[in-house]
Every structure is written in C-alpha cells, then in structure tokens.
Motif scaffolding. Structure first.
Motif, PDB file in Angstrom:
ATOM      1  N   ASP A  98      42.508  17.038  -5.786  1.00 18.68           N
ATOM      2  CA  ASP A  98      41.147  17.537  -5.995  1.00 18.68           C
ATOM      3  C   ASP A  98      40.117  16.419  -5.802  1.00 18.68           C
ATOM      4  OD1 ASP A  98      42.160  20.025  -6.518  1.00 18.68           O
ATOM      5  OD2 ASP A  98      41.936  19.890  -8.705  1.00 18.68           O
ATOM      6  N   LEU A  99      40.445  15.218  -6.279  1.00 21.31           N
ATOM      7  CA  LEU A  99      39.542  14.085  -6.114  1.00 21.31           C
ATOM      8  C   LEU A  99      39.361  13.760  -4.634  1.00 21.31           C
ATOM      9  CD1 LEU A  99      37.863  11.722  -7.190  1.00 21.31           C
ATOM     10  CD2 LEU A  99      39.995  10.439  -7.461  1.00 21.31           C
ATOM     11  N   LYS A 100      40.440  13.776  -3.894  1.00 21.28           N
ATOM     12  CA  LYS A 100      40.355  13.515  -2.453  1.00 21.28           C
ATOM     13  C   LYS A 100      39.410  14.508  -1.783  1.00 21.28           C
ATOM     14  CE  LYS A 100      43.157  15.354   0.355  1.00 21.28           C
ATOM     15  NZ  LYS A 100      44.363  15.826   1.088  1.00 21.28           N
ATOM     16  N   GLU A 101      39.569  15.787  -2.073  1.00 19.68           N
ATOM     17  CA  GLU A 101      38.732  16.810  -1.439  1.00 19.68           C
ATOM     18  C   GLU A 101      37.276  16.672  -1.852  1.00 19.68           C
ATOM     19  OE1 GLU A 101      39.674  18.763   0.972  1.00 19.68           O
ATOM     20  OE2 GLU A 101      41.678  17.865   0.832  1.00 19.68           O
ATOM     21  N   GLU A 102      37.027  16.347  -3.117  1.00 20.46           N
ATOM     22  CA  GLU A 102      35.653  16.216  -3.582  1.00 20.46           C
ATOM     23  C   GLU A 102      34.981  14.998  -2.932  1.00 20.46           C
ATOM     24  OE1 GLU A 102      32.417  17.608  -5.100  1.00 20.46           O
ATOM     25  OE2 GLU A 102      34.341  18.596  -5.518  1.00 20.46           O
ATOM     26  N   ALA A 103      35.715  13.902  -2.816  1.00 19.17           N
ATOM     27  CA  ALA A 103      35.155  12.705  -2.183  1.00 19.17           C
ATOM     28  C   ALA A 103      34.884  12.947  -0.703  1.00 19.17           C
ATOM     29  CB  ALA A 103      36.108  11.529  -2.370  1.00 19.17           C
ATOM     30  N   LEU A 104      35.815  13.612  -0.018  1.00 23.10           N
ATOM     31  CA  LEU A 104      35.594  13.948   1.390  1.00 23.10           C
ATOM     32  C   LEU A 104      34.364  14.828   1.551  1.00 23.10           C
ATOM     33  CD1 LEU A 104      39.240  14.678   2.632  1.00 23.10           C
ATOM     34  CD2 LEU A 104      37.740  12.867   3.466  1.00 23.10           C
ATOM     35  N   HIS A 105      34.223  15.797   0.671  1.00 25.13           N
ATOM     36  CA  HIS A 105      33.065  16.694   0.729  1.00 25.13           C
ATOM     37  C   HIS A 105      31.772  15.916   0.551  1.00 25.13           C
ATOM     38  CE1 HIS A 105      30.720  20.368   0.199  1.00 25.13           C
ATOM     39  NE2 HIS A 105      30.163  19.788  -0.848  1.00 25.13           N
ATOM     40  N   GLY A 106      31.758  14.993  -0.407  1.00 22.27           N
ATOM     41  CA  GLY A 106      30.551  14.211  -0.646  1.00 22.27           C
ATOM     42  C   GLY A 106      30.146  13.388   0.559  1.00 22.27           C
ATOM     43  N   LEU A 107      31.123  12.811   1.250  1.00 24.83           N
ATOM     44  CA  LEU A 107      30.811  12.028   2.442  1.00 24.83           C
ATOM     45  C   LEU A 107      30.338  12.910   3.586  1.00 24.83           C
ATOM     46  CD1 LEU A 107      33.476   9.221   3.005  1.00 24.83           C
ATOM     47  CD2 LEU A 107      31.023   8.961   2.709  1.00 24.83           C
ATOM     48  N   ARG A 108      31.096  13.953   3.852  1.00 25.38           N
ATOM     49  CA  ARG A 108      30.812  14.785   5.030  1.00 25.38           C
ATOM     50  C   ARG A 108      29.491  15.521   4.918  1.00 25.38           C
ATOM     51  NH1 ARG A 108      37.032  17.014   5.285  1.00 25.38           N
ATOM     52  NH2 ARG A 108      37.859  15.422   6.722  1.00 25.38           N
ATOM     53  N   GLU A 109      29.047  15.799   3.704  1.00 25.13           N
ATOM     54  CA  GLU A 109      27.815  16.554   3.522  1.00 25.13           C
ATOM     55  C   GLU A 109      26.577  15.681   3.413  1.00 25.13           C
ATOM     56  OE1 GLU A 109      27.585  19.944   3.736  1.00 25.13           O
ATOM     57  OE2 GLU A 109      29.656  19.661   4.390  1.00 25.13           O
ATOM     58  N   SER A 110      26.743  14.379   3.513  1.00 21.28           N
ATOM     59  CA  SER A 110      25.582  13.494   3.449  1.00 21.28           C
ATOM     60  C   SER A 110      24.686  13.713   4.668  1.00 21.28           C
ATOM     61  CB  SER A 110      26.040  12.036   3.401  1.00 21.28           C
ATOM     62  OG  SER A 110      24.949  11.162   3.599  1.00 21.28           O
ATOM     63  N   ASP A 111      23.401  13.943   4.423  1.00 25.86           N
ATOM     64  CA  ASP A 111      22.464  14.147   5.533  1.00 25.86           C
ATOM     65  C   ASP A 111      22.382  12.913   6.427  1.00 25.86           C
ATOM     66  OD1 ASP A 111      21.852  16.710   4.671  1.00 25.86           O
ATOM     67  OD2 ASP A 111      20.120  16.072   3.492  1.00 25.86           O
ATOM     68  N   ASP A 112      22.475  11.732   5.823  1.00 32.94           N
ATOM     69  CA  ASP A 112      22.352  10.501   6.596  1.00 32.94           C
ATOM     70  C   ASP A 112      23.523  10.296   7.545  1.00 32.94           C
ATOM     71  OD1 ASP A 112      19.957   9.893   5.375  1.00 32.94           O
ATOM     72  OD2 ASP A 112      20.882   8.672   3.806  1.00 32.94           O
ATOM     73  N   LEU A 113      24.655  10.939   7.271  1.00 31.21           N
ATOM     74  CA  LEU A 113      25.825  10.762   8.132  1.00 31.21           C
ATOM     75  C   LEU A 113      25.576  11.316   9.525  1.00 31.21           C
ATOM     76  CD1 LEU A 113      28.715   9.594   7.662  1.00 31.21           C
ATOM     77  CD2 LEU A 113      29.505  11.950   7.554  1.00 31.21           C
ATOM     78  N   ARG A 114      24.653  12.257   9.637  1.00 28.71           N
ATOM     79  CA  ARG A 114      24.356  12.849  10.940  1.00 28.71           C
ATOM     80  C   ARG A 114      23.700  11.858  11.888  1.00 28.71           C
ATOM     81  NH1 ARG A 114      23.157  16.788   7.042  1.00 28.71           N
ATOM     82  NH2 ARG A 114      24.482  18.639   7.184  1.00 28.71           N
ATOM     83  N   GLU A 115      23.195  10.756  11.350  1.00 32.51           N
ATOM     84  CA  GLU A 115      22.548   9.738  12.173  1.00 32.51           C
ATOM     85  C   GLU A 115      23.539   8.702  12.710  1.00 32.51           C
ATOM     86  OE1 GLU A 115      19.341  10.185  12.840  1.00 32.51           O
ATOM     87  OE2 GLU A 115      19.508  11.973  11.573  1.00 32.51           O
ATOM     88  N   ILE A 116      24.818   8.868  12.380  1.00 33.88           N
ATOM     89  CA  ILE A 116      25.843   7.886  12.759  1.00 33.88           C
ATOM     90  C   ILE A 116      26.860   8.543  13.680  1.00 33.88           C
ATOM     91  CG2 ILE A 116      27.632   6.328  11.885  1.00 33.88           C
ATOM     92  CD1 ILE A 116      26.138   6.215   9.257  1.00 33.88           C
ATOM     93  N   LYS A 117      27.317   7.795  14.677  1.00 36.24           N
ATOM     94  CA  LYS A 117      28.382   8.277  15.552  1.00 36.24           C
ATOM     95  C   LYS A 117      29.724   8.098  14.842  1.00 36.24           C
ATOM     96  CE  LYS A 117      25.771   9.211  19.145  1.00 36.24           C
ATOM     97  NZ  LYS A 117      25.563  10.597  19.613  1.00 36.24           N
ATOM     98  N   ILE A 118      30.255   9.179  14.309  1.00 30.34           N
ATOM     99  CA  ILE A 118      31.501   9.126  13.545  1.00 30.34           C
ATOM    100  C   ILE A 118      32.652   9.620  14.412  1.00 30.34           C
ATOM    101  CG2 ILE A 118      32.762  10.090  11.586  1.00 30.34           C
ATOM    102  CD1 ILE A 118      30.678   8.069  10.769  1.00 30.34           C
ATOM    103  N   HIS A 119      33.724   8.855  14.444  1.00 27.40           N
ATOM    104  CA  HIS A 119      34.938   9.292  15.144  1.00 27.40           C
ATOM    105  C   HIS A 119      35.782  10.183  14.242  1.00 27.40           C
ATOM    106  CE1 HIS A 119      38.511   9.278  17.629  1.00 27.40           C
ATOM    107  NE2 HIS A 119      39.213   8.807  16.618  1.00 27.40           N
TER     108      HIS A 119
END
Length: 316
Positions: free
Chosen positions: A22-43
């Motif tokens: 559950d912690l893994k999924e919650e942490a992944l969700h927090g990262l992936r949903e960050s608005d600022d992440l859209r400004e980065i080229k993520i592989h």
C-alpha cells in the motif's frame, strides 16, 4: 514507525507485506500526480517492495536490531529521467510531495569512473498531515526514491548484471575497458543535455528566422525547429502535434524536394482552401493535418508519396 520485536523477521515481514504494498502504491501515486512532473521528460517511474529473501539477507548482513525501521529501502521507487538538468527539478518535486528525511547525492561531484553507481537517493515518509484509515498504517514508514538519467540507469543495470559491486570486484584486466565505457556514457549523458539546450536555442532562433522570412523576403531551410515555428505562426489556433510527427512531416517533404519555408508556404497557400473544405466534411485537422492535406492538393509529387506511404489515406 517501529514494530514490536519479533524473533522471526520473516514472520514480521509477512505480517507487514500488505502495508508495504500500500505504501508503494501511495508513494507512486504522489509522484505521478505531481503537476510539476509534467514539465520533465520522464522515461519511467517504477516501484517495488524488497523481496523477502533480500530483506532477510540484508538484515543479517547489516545486523539490524529493528529490521522494519532500519531497512529504509523496503519500499523503493525509481525515477528515470532523460536529462541531467531534470535531476534538480525532481529533487524539488520530492521535497514538495514527501517528508524527506535524508538525501544521498551520488551524482554531484562524483568521479567519472563511478558513473555506473551515480544516482540521487531520498529517504522519505508520507507527509505527516495526511490522516485517515488510508494513511495511518503507512505514513510513518520510510521508503527510498532513486533518481537517475536514462544512461545512468542503463549502465547501472548492465553493471548489476555483471555483478560488479565496486572497484575491487572488477578483474584487473577488465578495469580499463570498464572505466573507458563508463566514461563514454558519462560524456554521452552530458552531450545529450547539451544537445537539448542547443535544440531549445534553435527553436528560439527559428521563430525569429521564420518571421524575418516573411518580412524581408528571406528564407530558412525546413527542419523541426523551423517547421514548428512556421506552424505556430501561420496556424496558431490549431491543435499542436507531437514533435515526432512534425519531424516526420519534414522528412516526407524532404523526400519530394520541399526543402525551405518559402517552398512550403507556396504549397500551403495553393492548397489551403481545399484542405479547409475537406475538413468541413467531418475532419478536425491539427496543424500537421492541415499542412499535409494542403500540400497533397498542391504538389502531385507529394500526393503520390502519400499514396504509397499511406495506402488507406482518403483520396482528395
């Protein structure tokens, strides 16, 4: 979050496995949903819970007294970006999204020979202000986030496959080649960043060059930068297309001898009214769609090229 001591670490691991997932999924969700992440080229962004055997081996090797608290990478996330300049941006996102307890920077100031081991590590918890049944079981638990560029990650995976954990484990007769290859990838990583910066400068220059081409009777060769600048100047209300599709259009035009902004503008002007008529029959063209359709109308060589490349394309 410290668990009560249990003489059987394996049983302790089994009892907490659901919380760790559950912690893994919650942490992944927090990262992936960050608005600022859209400004980065993520592989890629991936996560895992350390396997039971790996956990037991580590606590035995490290002689941990409190296995669940002391093993900070029981839950691990890895973010692989494309460019070195994205690493500081990822650092900001991680500090914004999580409670960061510790940072280990194996990138800044690292020796070139250490390229295969370069990454930035963050030991985190979910932010303490999160409350409710969804968080109360997991928000005190530590997890690790590793950030690397794509080439750092590729070399780390290859090194891992070869099972070399450090300098001493590399056979003497292989060390020179190993370090030479590491250095090549290090240089390539920096050159990719330089290439990105140069591409951005080229795009800025292209905007001015295209404007000058129409104001002063000049011209500019067609390339990705000048094509995008032309599309934005002449079709500003249209949906933008993925740069890869813009680049593909440039290659198609080059194949039939349409090589400059002036040539393209003449072709577009001649075929634009027909392209707009075609659109009115039920299509919704993007910038590239309008240009491709108009040039098909005005240039028979390109029309034949499209018929060969896209046999199912609608006849105009």
């Amino acid at each position: 979050m410290s668990d009560s001591p249990d003489p059987d670490p394996g049983r302790l691991y089994d009892s907490r496995l659901k919380d760790l997932e559950d912690l893994k999924e919650e942490a992944l969700h927090g990262l992936r949903e960050s608005d600022d992440l859209r400004e980065i080229k993520i592989h890629s962004i991936t996560g895992r819970v350390k396997e039971r055997g790996s956990f037991l081996e580590k606590i035995e090797r490290k002689k941990y007294r409190d296995p669940m608290e002391d093993t900070e990478d029981l839950v691990g996330l890895r973010v692989v970006c494309l460019f070195t300049d994205d690493l500081p941006k990822l650092a900001k996102i991680i500090h914004d999204e999580f409670d960061v307890l510790d940072v280990e920077d194996k990138v800044s100031g690292a020796d070139v020979a250490s390229f295969g081991y370069m990454s930035q590590h963050y030991i985190c918890r979910l932010r303490p202000e999160f409350h409710g049944r969804r968080y109360d079981r997991i928000k005190g638990r530590k997890f690790e986030i590793q950030c690397r560029t794509l080439l750092m990650d590729a070399w780390a995976n290859l090194s891992h496959h070869l099972a070399y954990k450090g300098e001493s484990s590399i056979p003497q007769d292989l060390r020179r080649d190993f370090h030479a290859l590491s250095g090549l990838l290090y240089v390539a990583d920096r050159q990719f960043q330089s290439l990105l910066s140069a591409a951005r400068r080229s795009q800025d220059e292209a905007v001015q060059d295209v404007a000058d081409a129409f104001q002063e009777g000049g011209d500019r060769p067609l390339d990705l930068s000048s094509m995008q600048a032309y599309l934005d100047r002449n079709l500003p209300g249209r949906m933008k297309t993925n740069p890869a599709h813009v680049s593909e259009l440039v290659e198609e035009f080059a194949a039939v001898g349409i090589l400059s902004i002036r040539q393209l503008d003449e072709k577009l002007s001649k075929g634009l009214s027909k392209a707009l008529h075609v659109e009115s029959t039920g299509y919704d063209f993007s910038q590239v769609g309008v240009v491709r359709t108009a040039v098909r109308v005005s240039d028979e060589g390109y029309a034949e090229f499209v018929r060969r490349k896209y046999p199912s394309a609608v006849e105009l």
